[in-house]
Every structure is written in structure tokens, then in C-alpha cells.
Design a protein around this motif. Structure first.
Motif, PDB file in Angstrom:
ATOM      1  N   PHE A 101      10.149 -22.471  17.542  1.00 27.65           N
ATOM      2  CA  PHE A 101       8.797 -22.992  17.723  1.00 27.65           C
ATOM      3  C   PHE A 101       8.822 -24.335  18.457  1.00 27.65           C
ATOM      4  O   PHE A 101       7.962 -24.603  19.299  1.00 27.65           O
ATOM      5  N   VAL A 102       9.827 -25.141  18.157  1.00 27.51           N
ATOM      6  CA  VAL A 102       9.997 -26.401  18.874  1.00 27.51           C
ATOM      7  C   VAL A 102      10.316 -26.116  20.346  1.00 27.51           C
ATOM      8  O   VAL A 102       9.782 -26.767  21.255  1.00 27.51           O
ATOM      9  N   ASP A 103      11.172 -25.113  20.598  1.00 30.47           N
ATOM     10  CA  ASP A 103      11.498 -24.730  21.975  1.00 30.47           C
ATOM     11  C   ASP A 103      10.244 -24.244  22.708  1.00 30.47           C
ATOM     12  O   ASP A 103      10.064 -24.526  23.899  1.00 30.47           O
ATOM     13  N   THR A 104       9.399 -23.517  21.997  1.00 27.55           N
ATOM     14  CA  THR A 104       8.162 -23.015  22.598  1.00 27.55           C
ATOM     15  C   THR A 104       7.243 -24.168  22.982  1.00 27.55           C
ATOM     16  O   THR A 104       6.665 -24.187  24.080  1.00 27.55           O
ATOM     17  N   LEU A 105       7.106 -25.136  22.102  1.00 28.95           N
ATOM     18  CA  LEU A 105       6.300 -26.313  22.423  1.00 28.95           C
ATOM     19  C   LEU A 105       6.892 -27.068  23.607  1.00 28.95           C
ATOM     20  O   LEU A 105       6.173 -27.526  24.496  1.00 28.95           O
ATOM     21  N   GLY A 106       8.215 -27.178  23.612  1.00 34.00           N
ATOM     22  CA  GLY A 106       8.877 -27.900  24.683  1.00 34.00           C
ATOM     23  C   GLY A 106       8.715 -27.236  26.040  1.00 34.00           C
ATOM     24  O   GLY A 106       8.734 -27.907  27.076  1.00 34.00           O
ATOM     25  N   ALA A 107       8.538 -25.922  26.038  1.00 32.01           N
ATOM     26  CA  ALA A 107       8.386 -25.187  27.299  1.00 32.01           C
ATOM     27  C   ALA A 107       6.986 -25.350  27.885  1.00 32.01           C
ATOM     28  O   ALA A 107       6.760 -25.030  29.048  1.00 32.01           O
ATOM     29  N   GLY A 108       6.051 -25.861  27.088  1.00 32.98           N
ATOM     30  CA  GLY A 108       4.695 -26.087  27.591  1.00 32.98           C
ATOM     31  C   GLY A 108       3.670 -25.194  26.932  1.00 32.98           C
ATOM     32  O   GLY A 108       3.470 -24.059  27.356  1.00 32.98           O
ATOM     33  N   ALA A 109       3.039 -25.695  25.884  1.00 35.17           N
ATOM     34  CA  ALA A 109       1.976 -24.958  25.211  1.00 35.17           C
ATOM     35  C   ALA A 109       0.643 -25.245  25.890  1.00 35.17           C
ATOM     36  O   ALA A 109       0.521 -26.168  26.698  1.00 35.17           O
ATOM     37  N   LYS A 110      -0.373 -24.470  25.562  1.00 35.91           N
ATOM     38  CA  LYS A 110      -1.691 -24.618  26.168  1.00 35.91           C
ATOM     39  C   LYS A 110      -2.770 -24.685  25.098  1.00 35.91           C
ATOM     40  O   LYS A 110      -2.540 -24.349  23.940  1.00 35.91           O
ATOM     41  N   PHE A 111      -3.953 -25.085  25.556  1.00 38.57           N
ATOM     42  CA  PHE A 111      -5.092 -25.260  24.669  1.00 38.57           C
ATOM     43  C   PHE A 111      -6.281 -24.496  25.238  1.00 38.57           C
ATOM     44  O   PHE A 111      -6.250 -24.017  26.375  1.00 38.57           O
ATOM     45  N   VAL A 112      -7.320 -24.367  24.468  1.00 42.46           N
ATOM     46  CA  VAL A 112      -8.551 -23.726  24.940  1.00 42.46           C
ATOM     47  C   VAL A 112      -9.355 -24.735  25.755  1.00 42.46           C
ATOM     48  O   VAL A 112      -9.099 -25.943  25.691  1.00 42.46           O
ATOM     49  N   PRO A 113     -10.342 -24.299  26.534  1.00 44.56           N
ATOM     50  CA  PRO A 113     -11.172 -25.251  27.285  1.00 44.56           C
ATOM     51  C   PRO A 113     -11.783 -26.301  26.358  1.00 44.56           C
ATOM     52  O   PRO A 113     -12.314 -25.973  25.299  1.00 44.56           O
ATOM     53  N   ALA A 114     -11.679 -27.556  26.766  1.00 43.35           N
ATOM     54  CA  ALA A 114     -12.197 -28.657  25.953  1.00 43.35           C
ATOM     55  C   ALA A 114     -13.704 -28.765  26.135  1.00 43.35           C
ATOM     56  O   ALA A 114     -14.220 -29.743  26.678  1.00 43.35           O
ATOM     57  N   SER A 115     -14.393 -27.737  25.689  1.00 42.89           N
ATOM     58  CA  SER A 115     -15.844 -27.653  25.809  1.00 42.89           C
ATOM     59  C   SER A 115     -16.425 -27.196  24.486  1.00 42.89           C
ATOM     60  O   SER A 115     -15.830 -26.362  23.788  1.00 42.89           O
ATOM     61  N   SER A 116     -17.599 -27.714  24.165  1.00 46.14           N
ATOM     62  CA  SER A 116     -18.268 -27.259  22.942  1.00 46.14           C
ATOM     63  C   SER A 116     -18.622 -25.783  23.014  1.00 46.14           C
ATOM     64  O   SER A 116     -18.904 -25.151  21.995  1.00 46.14           O
ATOM     65  N   ALA A 117     -18.588 -25.209  24.226  1.00 40.57           N
ATOM     66  CA  ALA A 117     -18.885 -23.783  24.390  1.00 40.57           C
ATOM     67  C   ALA A 117     -17.829 -22.904  23.739  1.00 40.57           C
ATOM     68  O   ALA A 117     -18.111 -21.747  23.403  1.00 40.57           O
ATOM     69  N   TRP A 118     -16.601 -23.447  23.568  1.00 45.13           N
ATOM     70  CA  TRP A 118     -15.545 -22.591  23.033  1.00 45.13           C
ATOM     71  C   TRP A 118     -15.888 -22.072  21.647  1.00 45.13           C
ATOM     72  O   TRP A 118     -15.577 -20.931  21.314  1.00 45.13           O
ATOM     73  N   GLY A 119     -16.536 -22.884  20.835  1.00 41.80           N
ATOM     74  CA  GLY A 119     -16.924 -22.430  19.503  1.00 41.80           C
ATOM     75  C   GLY A 119     -17.817 -21.203  19.565  1.00 41.80           C
ATOM     76  O   GLY A 119     -17.660 -20.256  18.793  1.00 41.80           O
ATOM     77  N   GLN A 120     -18.754 -21.203  20.513  1.00 44.15           N
ATOM     78  CA  GLN A 120     -19.641 -20.048  20.681  1.00 44.15           C
ATOM     79  C   GLN A 120     -18.877 -18.841  21.212  1.00 44.15           C
ATOM     80  O   GLN A 120     -19.075 -17.707  20.751  1.00 44.15           O
ATOM     81  N   ILE A 121     -17.988 -19.074  22.168  1.00 43.82           N
ATOM     82  CA  ILE A 121     -17.190 -17.983  22.741  1.00 43.82           C
ATOM     83  C   ILE A 121     -16.318 -17.344  21.670  1.00 43.82           C
ATOM     84  O   ILE A 121     -16.224 -16.114  21.570  1.00 43.82           O
ATOM     85  N   ASP A 122     -15.690 -18.184  20.849  1.00 42.65           N
ATOM     86  CA  ASP A 122     -14.813 -17.701  19.794  1.00 42.65           C
ATOM     87  C   ASP A 122     -15.609 -16.952  18.726  1.00 42.65           C
ATOM     88  O   ASP A 122     -15.231 -15.849  18.315  1.00 42.65           O
TER      89      ASP A 122
END
Length: 434
Positions: free
Chosen positions: A375-396
Motif C-alpha cells: 500500500f505504501v508502494d502504491t501511494l509512492g507510485a502516485g495515487a489520485k483523488f476525485v474532482p475537488a468540486s462540491s458536485a462530487w457528492g451529488q455524482i457519488d
């Protein structure tokens, strides 16, 4: 969305790599919107875990340290149910007099809470905090909206590939090193052992599917400067969708059984011995250890498209933020640091298995607990996040992506039509969010 030490719901629970924040965020740090009393009682809302006692002990120690160094200050901690957190936190934003000073919140909620005006901008204090310099970029992104910081990361969680060592040894195969090999291995296992899912997947497992999209160069959305525009129907995203949905079928994980599965169900299937592989989090470790596969499994990073590469993982987790309405601004920020500092995060890992957000602390726990390594290796390889928008809550909440996957695996729509429909829904949510 919340990630916890139990089998996590799709995070729910941290898109780095270029996705910044919405334009609705304030451009300067808050200046004690609710006041800045230097004594009194601070109220804190934290999430109630399934086994909460170990968490309580760690929090109690952090609170005791805080109270020793802040004469005249007391702390009251309340553990709130995760399932009703949205209603309670929204109500707190609307009623400052009854609101706590600090809250624990899921990192995908950051942009929405900022838009609601509930969280205090602590950019200046975070920048001046010595420990913050060791916060990994993924975790830092999870508290950042519009370039401003609205809290401190508490823990991070990512997913990797769990596989049955006994099954692989029996079949004389090795863990897959590329996405194509992952898919062919899953189908080989199911062909040789029809009673097992090769790789158990879920049509409602959004955060298990995202690595396939990202590994193929796709994105969920692109930033337009003031908002976001869906990219889920781009050519590269569609390649990832095709790769993920190819795992649904009688040759691996039948759609009739797997289309409705979420993250919980897939990890449960693996833990109970019904699957040879599963995409699970570091937070799934305890549940797998409690299952029938204990002692018969291992974990490696989920492979990317190129042989030997690691697929970008969604980095979920939780943060702690100060409410804008707090009448104890300075004290609340200091307590936030105590609750999320290196000492507390190291203890929280020992107690709950929550992965620290500091790179040096995480390296230390990885040496102590080998299962953390992939899991540390996975983070080190470059993890990602969802769009930093309040819309994500609605999409999810609207299940836009699960609906897309389920339409494809059921045969109701092809990848192009389903992704186009999902893109339209996402763009409508982004437009509503402004």
C-alpha cells in the motif's frame, strides 16, 4: 467518504495530478469568524468505528497532551455514527450555537463542506506547522480547495491486489505484472477452478474501478478553470472502462452475481474463500485476517498497463477540520494539530490500522508491519483523488458511475453510450455546483 478499519464502503472514501479546486473557495485565511476565546470547552465530533475503544484511547491521549499545554481549556469528544454524519454536520453548519469546534470528515466531502461555508480556512497555520511539511501530496490535496487549506489529514487509505497464495501455487502461476495479465490470470483461475471468482469485481465498486480508468490514461473530469468538465467518455477513459467491465461474465465474475456488488461484498467474497483475487484496501486487512483465507493470501500493488507498473489508486481517508463558527479559533487549530500530528497518527495505526499521512511515519510503520508495504508502494507510485468540486457528492450519491458500469455489464448499453450518458449527468452536476 469515510474509510475505516472495517471492510470499507467505496470511498469513499484523496484527482491529484492536476485537479485543483473550485472557484467558490475564499482566497484568504479566515480570521476567527466565530471568535477566539483562549479558555473554555472545545467540542469535537469524531466518527464512531465498529470497534471504537482503541480509537478512544488514542484520542484520549492526544486530548490529555493538549489540555496539559493549554491551561483553562477542556475538550469534550463525541463519537457520531458514520451513517448519519451528513445530516448532523449539515445541521451544525446551519446552527453555529450548537455546533462543535472540530469535526472528522471524509476527504471527498472537503469541497462540499467548503462550499457550504462550514470549514475554517487554516492555510496560514498549516503552512507554519513544522510537521505539515512531511504530509504526502495526496493527503495535502484532500484538504485543499481553491489553493486554500481547510483542515489536516488524519489518515489515508488505498487499495491493492489481494491474492490467494495457495491457489496460485496450485496452478503454478505468479501474481500478474500488467493489467492484461491480471485479466487473463483471473479468467485462467476461474477456468481451472470454476467454484472461484478469478478476480471478484463489483458493478457498484466505484473506487475499485477507477484504477483501470487512470491506468489507461483516462480521467474522471478535466478542470476548466472555474469548474470541471466530465472526461469519463474520452477515448482513454473508455479503454479503462472496457478493461474493467471485461471482468464481468461467465469466464470470471458473472454479471448476475457481480453487477450489484460494492467494495464490501467483494472483500467479503475474498475473505470467505470465494475468490482467488480481490481489490482491497489496507483498511481491509483485519477483515481478511478474520476470514477463512487467513495465512493463505498475500498482497501486491494492482498492476498498471505497462508490465511492472502500478495502477494509480484512489486515495481515500479522513481529515479533521475546524468549523468557521468556532469561538475558540486558536485553541481549535492547536487541538487539530494534536489530533492529527505524527505522534497521534503513529498510535492510531497501531490501534486501528489507519495508514499515516506523513511519509516518514508511514515508512516507519511499514518496517514494523510488512503487510503495509504494497500500500505504501502504491501511494509512492502516485495515487489520485476525485474532482475537488462540491458536485462530487451529488455524482457519488446519484450512483452515476455504478449505473454506467451496470448498464455495460448487463448489455443494456455499450461503453460509448453508457459513458456518454454518465458524462452528461456529471456535467449537469458540475454546472449546478457552479
Amino acid at each position: 467518504m469515510k474509510l475505516s478499519a472495517r471492510i470499507a464502503a467505496p470511498a469513499a472514501a484523496l484527482v491529484l495530478a492536476g485537479l485543483t479546486a473550485t472557484a467558490c473557495a475564499p482566497q484568504t485565511s479566515d480570521t476567527s469568524a466565530g471568535g477566539d476565546e483562549k479558555t473554555g470547552t472545545l467540542r469535537v465530533w469524531l466518527f464512531q468505528e465498529v470497534g471504537n475503544k482503541p480509537k478512544e484511547k488514542v484520542v484520549d491521549a492526544a486530548v490529555a497532551d493538549f489540555e496539559k499545554t493549554h491551561e483553562g481549556a477542556k475538550v469534550e469528544v463525541e463519537y457520531i455514527p458514520v451513517d448519519t454524519r451528513a445530516q448532523r454536520i449539515k445541521a451544525a453548519f446551519n446552527d453555529p450555537k450548537s455546533a462543535p469546534d472540530l469535526i472528522e470528515y471524509g476527504n471527498t466531502d472537503t469541497a462540499g463542506y467548503v462550499k457550504d461555508g462550514g470549514l475554517a480556512d487554516v492555510s496560514k497555520e498549516f503552512a507554519a506547522w513544522g510537521e505539515a511539511k512531511d504530509t504526502d501530496p495526496t493527503a495535502r490535496q484532500s484538504v485543499t480547495v481553491g489553493g486554500q487549506v481547510y483542515g489536516a489529514p488524519l489518515f489515508v487509505g488505498v487499495r491493492a491486489l489481494y491474492y490467494r497464495t495457495d491457489v496460485f501455487e496450485d496452478l503454478g502461476i505468479e501474481p500478474p505484472k500488467s493489467q492484461a495479465e491480471l485479466i487473463s490470470t483471473a479468467k485462467k483461475v476461474h477456468r481451472e477452478k470454476p467454484d472461484l471468482y478469478g478476480l471478484v469485481v463489483g458493478g457498484a465498486y466505484t473506487y475499485g474501478a477507477m484504477p483501470f480508468i487512470w491506468a489507461n490514461g483516462g480521467e474522471l473530469a478535466d478542470e476548466t478553470g472555474v469548474s470541471y468538465e466530465s472526461a469519463i467518455n474520452s477515448a482513454k477513459a473508455r479503454k479503462g472502462i472496457e478493461a474493467y467491465t471485461s471482468l464481468f461474465g461467465d469466464d470470471n465474475c458473472p454479471a448476475a452475481k457481480c453487477a450489484a456488488m460494492g467494495g464490501n461484498a467483494t472483500v467479503t467474497a475474498f475473505a470467505s474463500g470465494k475468490a482467488a483475487m480481490a481489490i482491497g484496501g489496507d483498511f481491509s486487512h483485519a477483515a481478511v485476517e478474520a476470514g477463512s483465507v487467513k495465512g493463505k493470501y498475500a498482497v501486491v500493488p494492482l498492476p498498471g498497463v505497462e508490465e511492472g507498473s502500478i495502477a494509480p489508486a484512489f486515495a481515500g481517508g479522513n481529515n479533521i477540520g475546524v468549523l468557521k463558527s468556532s469561538s475558540h479559533r486558536t485553541l481549535a487549530v492547536d487541538l487539530m494539530k494534536s489530533l492529527t500530528g505524527k505522534k497521534t497518527q503513529a498510535k492510531m495505526f497501531d490501534a486501528m490500522g489507519f495508514l499515516p499521512t506523513y511519509t516518514d511515519v508511514r515508512a516507519a510503520v511499514a518496517e514494523k508491519e510488512p503487510f503495509v508495504g504494497p500500500f505504501v508502494d502504491t501511494l509512492g507510485a502516485g495515487a489520485k483523488f476525485v474532482p475537488a468540486s462540491s458536485a462530487w457528492g451529488q455524482i457519488d450519491a446519484s450512483l452515476v458511475l455504478p449505473t454506467m458500469f451496470q448498464e455495460i455489464v448487463s448489455g443494456r448499453k455499450d461503453v460509448a453510450a453508457a459513458s456518454d450518458d454518465a458524462a452528461k449527468k456529471m456535467d449537469a452536476a458540475f454546472a449546478d455546483a457552479g
